[in-house]
Design a protein around this motif. Structure first.
Motif, PDB file in Angstrom:
ATOM      1  N   ALA A   1       0.835  -1.198   0.000  1.00 26.96           N
ATOM      2  CA  ALA A   1       0.000   0.000   0.000  1.00 26.96           C
ATOM      3  C   ALA A   1       0.874   1.254   0.000  1.00 26.96           C
ATOM      4  CB  ALA A   1      -0.917   0.004   1.216  1.00 26.96           C
ATOM      5  N   VAL A   2       0.506   2.212  -0.829  1.00 29.78           N
ATOM      6  CA  VAL A   2       1.286   3.445  -1.016  1.00 29.78           C
ATOM      7  C   VAL A   2       0.360   4.649  -0.885  1.00 29.78           C
ATOM      8  CG1 VAL A   2       2.631   4.792  -2.682  1.00 29.78           C
ATOM      9  CG2 VAL A   2       2.963   2.309  -2.525  1.00 29.78           C
ATOM     10  N   THR A   3       0.796   5.673  -0.130  1.00 30.14           N
ATOM     11  CA  THR A   3       0.000   6.887   0.012  1.00 30.14           C
ATOM     12  C   THR A   3       0.910   8.044   0.402  1.00 30.14           C
ATOM     13  OG1 THR A   3      -2.027   7.800   0.974  1.00 30.14           O
ATOM     14  CG2 THR A   3      -0.570   6.602   2.460  1.00 30.14           C
ATOM     15  N   ALA A   4       0.326   9.225   0.552  1.00 27.02           N
ATOM     16  CA  ALA A   4       1.095  10.412   0.926  1.00 27.02           C
ATOM     17  C   ALA A   4       0.217  11.358   1.726  1.00 27.02           C
ATOM     18  CB  ALA A   4       1.653  11.121  -0.315  1.00 27.02           C
ATOM     19  N   LEU A   5       0.857  12.247   2.475  1.00 25.10           N
ATOM     20  CA  LEU A   5       0.105  13.193   3.290  1.00 25.10           C
ATOM     21  C   LEU A   5      -0.651  14.199   2.432  1.00 25.10           C
ATOM     22  CD1 LEU A   5       2.555  14.045   6.235  1.00 25.10           C
ATOM     23  CD2 LEU A   5       0.930  12.160   6.004  1.00 25.10           C
ATOM     24  N   THR A   6      -0.069  14.582   1.308  1.00 20.59           N
ATOM     25  CA  THR A   6      -0.684  15.568   0.421  1.00 20.59           C
ATOM     26  C   THR A   6      -0.686  15.013  -0.997  1.00 20.59           C
ATOM     27  OG1 THR A   6       0.181  17.355   1.810  1.00 20.59           O
ATOM     28  CG2 THR A   6      -0.618  17.973  -0.358  1.00 20.59           C
ATOM     29  N   HIS A   7      -1.765  15.267  -1.712  1.00 23.28           N
ATOM     30  CA  HIS A   7      -1.930  14.742  -3.069  1.00 23.28           C
ATOM     31  C   HIS A   7      -1.920  15.908  -4.050  1.00 23.28           C
ATOM     32  CE1 HIS A   7      -3.874  12.646  -6.481  1.00 23.28           C
ATOM     33  NE2 HIS A   7      -3.460  11.542  -5.908  1.00 23.28           N
ATOM     34  N   TRP A   8      -1.298  15.704  -5.208  1.00 20.55           N
ATOM     35  CA  TRP A   8      -1.180  16.775  -6.197  1.00 20.55           C
ATOM     36  C   TRP A   8      -2.528  17.376  -6.568  1.00 20.55           C
ATOM     37  CZ3 TRP A   8      -3.690  16.653 -10.842  1.00 20.55           C
ATOM     38  CH2 TRP A   8      -4.184  15.401 -11.242  1.00 20.55           C
ATOM     39  N   SER A   9      -3.576  16.567  -6.572  1.00 22.75           N
ATOM     40  CA  SER A   9      -4.892  17.040  -7.006  1.00 22.75           C
ATOM     41  C   SER A   9      -5.503  18.051  -6.049  1.00 22.75           C
ATOM     42  CB  SER A   9      -5.844  15.855  -7.182  1.00 22.75           C
ATOM     43  OG  SER A   9      -6.034  15.188  -5.936  1.00 22.75           O
ATOM     44  N   GLU A  10      -4.980  18.118  -4.830  1.00 28.33           N
ATOM     45  CA  GLU A  10      -5.510  19.080  -3.856  1.00 28.33           C
ATOM     46  C   GLU A  10      -5.209  20.522  -4.261  1.00 28.33           C
ATOM     47  OE1 GLU A  10      -4.399  18.052   0.213  1.00 28.33           O
ATOM     48  OE2 GLU A  10      -4.229  15.951  -0.409  1.00 28.33           O
ATOM     49  N   LEU A  11      -4.269  20.713  -5.178  1.00 27.65           N
ATOM     50  CA  LEU A  11      -3.917  22.068  -5.605  1.00 27.65           C
ATOM     51  C   LEU A  11      -5.107  22.752  -6.281  1.00 27.65           C
ATOM     52  CD1 LEU A  11      -1.435  23.958  -5.602  1.00 27.65           C
ATOM     53  CD2 LEU A  11      -0.925  23.130  -7.894  1.00 27.65           C
ATOM     54  N   ALA A  12      -5.848  22.025  -7.075  1.00 27.55           N
ATOM     55  CA  ALA A  12      -7.022  22.603  -7.739  1.00 27.55           C
ATOM     56  C   ALA A  12      -8.066  23.016  -6.707  1.00 27.55           C
ATOM     57  CB  ALA A  12      -7.613  21.598  -8.730  1.00 27.55           C
ATOM     58  N   ASP A  13      -8.272  22.183  -5.700  1.00 28.32           N
ATOM     59  CA  ASP A  13      -9.236  22.519  -4.648  1.00 28.32           C
ATOM     60  C   ASP A  13      -8.794  23.765  -3.889  1.00 28.32           C
ATOM     61  OD1 ASP A  13     -10.680  20.228  -5.339  1.00 28.32           O
ATOM     62  OD2 ASP A  13      -9.579  18.991  -3.902  1.00 28.32           O
ATOM     63  N   SER A  14      -7.493  23.855  -3.638  1.00 25.15           N
ATOM     64  CA  SER A  14      -6.960  25.013  -2.926  1.00 25.15           C
ATOM     65  C   SER A  14      -7.165  26.290  -3.744  1.00 25.15           C
ATOM     66  CB  SER A  14      -5.480  24.796  -2.627  1.00 25.15           C
ATOM     67  OG  SER A  14      -4.939  25.899  -1.923  1.00 25.15           O
ATOM     68  N   LEU A  15      -6.877  26.229  -5.037  1.00 21.51           N
ATOM     69  CA  LEU A  15      -7.072  27.388  -5.896  1.00 21.51           C
ATOM     70  C   LEU A  15      -8.546  27.801  -5.922  1.00 21.51           C
ATOM     71  CD1 LEU A  15      -5.939  29.426  -7.944  1.00 21.51           C
ATOM     72  CD2 LEU A  15      -6.262  27.686  -9.724  1.00 21.51           C
ATOM     73  N   ALA A  16      -9.432  26.828  -5.958  1.00 21.65           N
ATOM     74  CA  ALA A  16     -10.862  27.135  -6.014  1.00 21.65           C
ATOM     75  C   ALA A  16     -11.349  27.840  -4.750  1.00 21.65           C
ATOM     76  CB  ALA A  16     -11.658  25.844  -6.234  1.00 21.65           C
ATOM     77  N   ARG A  17     -10.638  27.654  -3.645  1.00 20.42           N
ATOM     78  CA  ARG A  17     -11.054  28.280  -2.383  1.00 20.42           C
ATOM     79  C   ARG A  17     -10.607  29.736  -2.250  1.00 20.42           C
ATOM     80  NH1 ARG A  17     -10.056  22.942  -0.260  1.00 20.42           N
ATOM     81  NH2 ARG A  17      -7.868  23.418   0.162  1.00 20.42           N
ATOM     82  N   VAL A  18      -9.715  30.194  -3.097  1.00 20.84           N
ATOM     83  CA  VAL A  18      -9.216  31.567  -2.980  1.00 20.84           C
ATOM     84  C   VAL A  18     -10.267  32.533  -3.522  1.00 20.84           C
ATOM     85  CG1 VAL A  18      -7.384  33.193  -3.587  1.00 20.84           C
ATOM     86  CG2 VAL A  18      -6.838  30.763  -3.243  1.00 20.84           C
ATOM     87  N   GLU A  19     -10.722  33.455  -2.675  1.00 23.37           N
ATOM     88  CA  GLU A  19     -11.761  34.404  -3.062  1.00 23.37           C
ATOM     89  C   GLU A  19     -11.242  35.824  -3.210  1.00 23.37           C
ATOM     90  OE1 GLU A  19     -14.762  33.658  -3.902  1.00 23.37           O
ATOM     91  OE2 GLU A  19     -14.792  31.541  -3.331  1.00 23.37           O
ATOM     92  N   ASP A  20     -10.083  36.118  -2.637  1.00 23.31           N
ATOM     93  CA  ASP A  20      -9.544  37.465  -2.685  1.00 23.31           C
ATOM     94  C   ASP A  20      -8.882  37.727  -4.038  1.00 23.31           C
ATOM     95  OD1 ASP A  20      -8.644  40.011  -1.216  1.00 23.31           O
ATOM     96  OD2 ASP A  20      -6.744  39.177  -1.918  1.00 23.31           O
TER      97      ASP A  20
END
Length: 362
Positions: free
Chosen positions: A234-253
């Motif tokens: 089993a392989v995993t990581a604390l942070t996934h590359w795909s989270e970058l899109a979600d992070s960008l979508a949360r920026v409102e300023d």
């Protein structure tokens, strides 16, 4: 018409690939020769730390002398009950050797054969040869600042994951697909179950020692986690590359979005071509964000996660920062993010030279 920058990139890529082919075969011979001469080429210093059930291998390459963040990493592991083997791919001064030995289990100095993976191999094989029973083994290099603060919960989060190989970041080498994903090679945590499996020692023992950067990146950096995943671990990581899109979508300023877009235009030609026309035409940053997010999610844009704007990385909960990414440093200050970092890291950012990433980094 195909853009010139894309043609140039492909020509460089194909040239590097062709040059790497002889190294793939030469690497096996070089490993055999290195192992025959290994004892004579190493300098091993016993350290003050005892062997523990969780160990770390920290690979360093600091020919100008040790930097303070090395001790931040060692002290953090010690505070978490992890003893460390320091592997230096360059000779150490007597003073640096003493300082490292006082904070580690072993200090190994070796010739820089095989880049970082040659150093990783040395540390891993040394621990396996000593017959230690390990519940976990961490393997990392000094191209990252880790931890970002002394109270980081990164190791606790790694321990909580039920996986045999855990990384800090899951990267992606192509279109979104599990087959294209790999753990970024700055940091691995291997489970006791995997360490005890014969396939683990076989992987490190038989590893070719390669000094071609293209081949190291494509054959080792992008294949360690895939290698073990293909064998049922089993392989995993604390942070996934795909989270970058979600992070960008949360920026409102809007001002923050402009800064993110300007930063991205400066680091990737493809992103510049997608973003700059909208900025120049006065397009609303919020509207531009909504256009870009689906393309980021498909890995068409913002492809190098570690180079993204630090506002996004901090929002993602990234447990490390890559060193020598100059474009991020002013943004850390501008957005008040420096205070989240340990004073040791802040001091190194303040004095880092503006010549970009080191050619040693992989």
């Amino acid at each position: 018409m195909i853009p010139f920058w894309k043609l140039k990139r492909e020509a460089v890529r194909l040239g590097r690939k062709a040059n790497a082919v002889p190294w793939f075969f030469r690497g096996r011979w070089r490993r055999w020769l290195y192992d025959r001469q290994r004892a004579a080429r190493l300098r091993v210093t016993e350290g003050a730390q005892p062997a523990r059930t969780e160990m770390a291998v920290l690979l360093i390459y600091q020919p100008a002398g040790l930097v303070a963040s090395t001790f931040l990493t060692l002290d953090y592991f010690a505070s978490q009950g992890v003893s460390t083997v320091v592997v230096s791919n360059t000779p150490l001064s007597e003073a640096d050797r003493r300082q490292l030995a006082a904070r580690s289990y072993l200090v190994i100095e070796r010739p820089n054969v095989g880049y970082d993976f040659g150093g990783y191999r040395e540390g891993v094989m040394t621990l396996l040869e000593r017959g230690l029973h390990l519940d976990a083994l961490y393997v990392l290099n000094d191209s990252i600042w880790f931890p970002l603060s002394r109270d980081s919960d990164a190791l606790a989060r790694c321990r909580a994951l039920d996986a045999d190989v855990v990384g800090l970041l899951m990267g992606n080498a192509g279109k979104p697909s599990p087959d294209n994903e790999y753990i970024q090679s700055y940091f691995f945590r291997f489970s006791g179950r995997l360490i005890a499996d014969p396939q683990f020692v076989r992987y490190w023992r038989d590893m070719p020692l390669v000094d071609d950067k293209y081949l190291v990146v494509h054959r080792f950096e992008r294949f360690v986690s895939r290698h073990f995943k293909q064998r049922g671990f089993a392989v995993t990581a604390l942070t996934h590359w795909s989270e970058l899109a979600d992070s960008l979508a949360r920026v409102e300023d809007e001002a923050t979005l402009r800064a993110i877009f300007t930063h991205q235009c400066g680091i990737a030609p493809k992103d510049h071509n997608a973003i700059a026309p909208g900025l120049a035409a006065g397009q609303s940053p919020l509207a531009l964000r909504d256009e870009l997010v689906p393309r980021v999610a498909q890995h068409e844009l913002f492809a190098s996660t570690v180079h993204a704007h630090p506002v996004l990385l901090m929002d993602m909960g990234m447990a490390f920062l890559k060193k020598r990414i100059q474009s991020q440093h002013a943004e850390l200050t501008c957005f008040g993010l420096l205070e989240r970092l340990d004073p040791v890291i802040r001091a190194e950012i303040a004095v880092e030279s503006p010549d970009g990433e080191s050619a040693r980094d992989i």
